[in-house]
Motif scaffolding. Structure first.
Motif: not given
Length: 67
Positions: A28-39, A54-67
């Motif tokens: 993902g962007a920066g040091a963030n994770a990203r998984i793109v996969r057909k399910l 030792a890290s803490t903090g917020q994160y955001r999860i997004g899910i996209k659907t495709r036809a």
């Protein structure tokens, strides 16, 4: 704005929380994770953690659907 929190994602399923499908820590962007996969239809589990125990903090999860 993307938050660079150094996360690791692990995707499990379908219908089995013990079956690991994918893992990522930096596609993902920066040091963030990203998984793109057909399910297929079913139940899935996503584990989110920081790279550093030792890290803490917020994160955001997004899910996209495709036809």
């Amino acid at each position: 704005m993307e938050v660079d929190s150094g996360t690791v994602l692990t995707l499990h399923g379908p219908n089995d929380p013990g079956a690991m499908l994918d893992c990522d820590d930096d596609h993902g962007a920066g040091a963030n994770a990203r998984i793109v996969r057909k399910l297929l239809l079913g139940a899935y589990w996503l584990t989110v953690r920081h790279k550093s125990p030792a890290s803490t903090g917020q994160y955001r999860i997004g899910i996209k659907t495709r036809a």
